[in-house]
Design a protein around this motif. Sequence first.
Motif, PDB file in Angstrom:
ATOM      1  N   UNK A   1       0.799  -0.928  -0.044  1.00 13.61           N
ATOM      2  CA  UNK A   1       0.102  -0.237  -0.037  1.00 13.61           C
ATOM      3  C   UNK A   1       0.868   1.350   0.004  1.00 13.61           C
ATOM      4  N   UNK A   2       1.795   1.498   0.615  1.00 14.35           N
ATOM      5  CA  UNK A   2       2.904   2.485   0.718  1.00 14.35           C
ATOM      6  C   UNK A   2       3.395   2.741  -0.538  1.00 14.35           C
ATOM      7  N   UNK A   3       3.651   1.613  -1.383  1.00 12.56           N
ATOM      8  CA  UNK A   3       4.422   1.798  -2.622  1.00 12.56           C
ATOM      9  C   UNK A   3       3.309   2.194  -3.387  1.00 12.56           C
ATOM     10  N   UNK A   4       1.798   1.810  -3.573  1.00  9.41           N
ATOM     11  CA  UNK A   4       1.186   2.407  -4.424  1.00  9.41           C
ATOM     12  C   UNK A   4       0.860   4.030  -4.479  1.00  9.41           C
ATOM     13  N   UNK A   5       0.864   4.354  -3.101  1.00 11.43           N
ATOM     14  CA  UNK A   5       0.673   6.017  -2.667  1.00 11.43           C
ATOM     15  C   UNK A   5       2.021   6.542  -3.316  1.00 11.43           C
ATOM     16  N   UNK A   6       3.284   5.833  -2.823  1.00 11.51           N
ATOM     17  CA  UNK A   6       4.572   6.452  -3.237  1.00 11.51           C
ATOM     18  C   UNK A   6       4.728   6.631  -4.701  1.00 11.51           C
ATOM     19  N   UNK A   7       4.222   5.639  -5.397  1.00 12.97           N
ATOM     20  CA  UNK A   7       4.625   5.748  -6.891  1.00 12.97           C
ATOM     21  C   UNK A   7       3.419   6.661  -7.534  1.00 12.97           C
ATOM     22  N   UNK A   8       2.424   6.477  -7.034  1.00 14.76           N
ATOM     23  CA  UNK A   8       1.286   7.410  -7.637  1.00 14.76           C
ATOM     24  C   UNK A   8       1.460   8.827  -7.424  1.00 14.76           C
ATOM     25  N   UNK A   9       1.760   9.484  -6.210  1.00 15.36           N
ATOM     26  CA  UNK A   9       1.833  10.764  -5.953  1.00 15.36           C
ATOM     27  C   UNK A   9       3.462  11.307  -5.966  1.00 15.36           C
ATOM     28  N   UNK A  10       4.205  10.459  -6.310  1.00 16.02           N
ATOM     29  CA  UNK A  10       5.652  10.638  -6.492  1.00 16.02           C
ATOM     30  C   UNK A  10       6.188  11.297  -5.062  1.00 16.02           C
ATOM     31  N   UNK A  11       6.035  10.400  -3.897  1.00 22.09           N
ATOM     32  CA  UNK A  11       6.452  10.826  -2.487  1.00 22.09           C
ATOM     33  C   UNK A  11       7.578  10.084  -2.274  1.00 22.09           C
ATOM     34  N   UNK A  12       8.349  10.692  -1.357  1.00 18.10           N
ATOM     35  CA  UNK A  12       9.713  10.035  -0.638  1.00 18.10           C
ATOM     36  C   UNK A  12       9.327   9.140   0.507  1.00 18.10           C
ATOM     37  N   UNK A  13       9.815   8.094   0.782  1.00 19.35           N
ATOM     38  CA  UNK A  13       9.859   7.221   1.984  1.00 19.35           C
ATOM     39  C   UNK A  13      10.627   7.932   2.959  1.00 19.35           C
ATOM     40  N   UNK A  14      10.232   8.000   4.213  1.00 18.41           N
ATOM     41  CA  UNK A  14      10.899   8.327   5.251  1.00 18.41           C
ATOM     42  C   UNK A  14      11.513   7.165   6.099  1.00 18.41           C
ATOM     43  N   UNK A  15      12.955   6.871   5.284  1.00 12.56           N
ATOM     44  CA  UNK A  15      13.603   5.526   5.630  1.00 12.56           C
ATOM     45  C   UNK A  15      13.763   5.324   7.079  1.00 12.56           C
ATOM     46  N   UNK A  16      14.207   6.477   7.981  1.00 12.36           N
ATOM     47  CA  UNK A  16      14.376   6.297   9.221  1.00 12.36           C
ATOM     48  C   UNK A  16      13.046   5.802  10.150  1.00 12.36           C
ATOM     49  N   UNK A  17      11.859   5.696   9.581  1.00 14.15           N
ATOM     50  CA  UNK A  17      10.742   5.322  10.099  1.00 14.15           C
ATOM     51  C   UNK A  17      10.303   3.917   9.837  1.00 14.15           C
ATOM     52  N   UNK A  18      11.388   3.480   8.887  1.00 12.38           N
ATOM     53  CA  UNK A  18      10.663   2.066   8.351  1.00 12.38           C
ATOM     54  C   UNK A  18      10.878   0.852   9.200  1.00 12.38           C
ATOM     55  N   UNK A  19      10.045   0.020   9.407  1.00  9.16           N
ATOM     56  CA  UNK A  19       9.826  -0.966  10.410  1.00  9.16           C
ATOM     57  C   UNK A  19       9.040  -2.127   9.810  1.00  9.16           C
ATOM     58  N   UNK A  20       8.961  -3.205  10.458  1.00  8.55           N
ATOM     59  CA  UNK A  20       8.060  -4.066  10.350  1.00  8.55           C
ATOM     60  C   UNK A  20       6.696  -3.802  10.446  1.00  8.55           C
TER      61      UNK A  20
END
Length: 136
Positions: free
Chosen positions: A19-38
């Motif tokens: 789901x995050x990939x759907x929105x990231x690619x659709x809206x051209x958003x950057x992931x906040x990698x320091x918040x990434x977790x399981x």
Amino acid sequence: MTTTSLSFASVFSADIEKLSTFYRELLGLDEVLELRSEHFRGLRIGGTILGFSAPTAYSMLNLAAPHHEQDGVSSFLTFELPTDADVDTVTAAATAAGATCVKEPGRTYYGAWQSVLLDPDGNAFRLNHLTLEQPS
């Protein structure tokens, strides 16, 4: 006087990566990698983090998970786009990426050009273009 801002807007998902990939690619958003977790993925949208929380977050937040037998929508996100044409373009891209359009782009009673969709998890969101006067 303190200034309040919106820091996070989060959606629960059984598949936060998808789901995050759907929105990231659709809206051209950057992931906040320091918040990434399981348990979480976050995307930066202006000064706000659009968050995707795994079901494990219900217990971490001491919240009750919804009953899946219930139908209907209890909340939605609205993404503001620069032009009416962008609403049309992103609506088409969203449906091509797996979203369902439940209201085609059109003018609202308050003057916005807007479409309403369901993302691949069934969460409602709007694509919107509305020019409002800024408070002085």
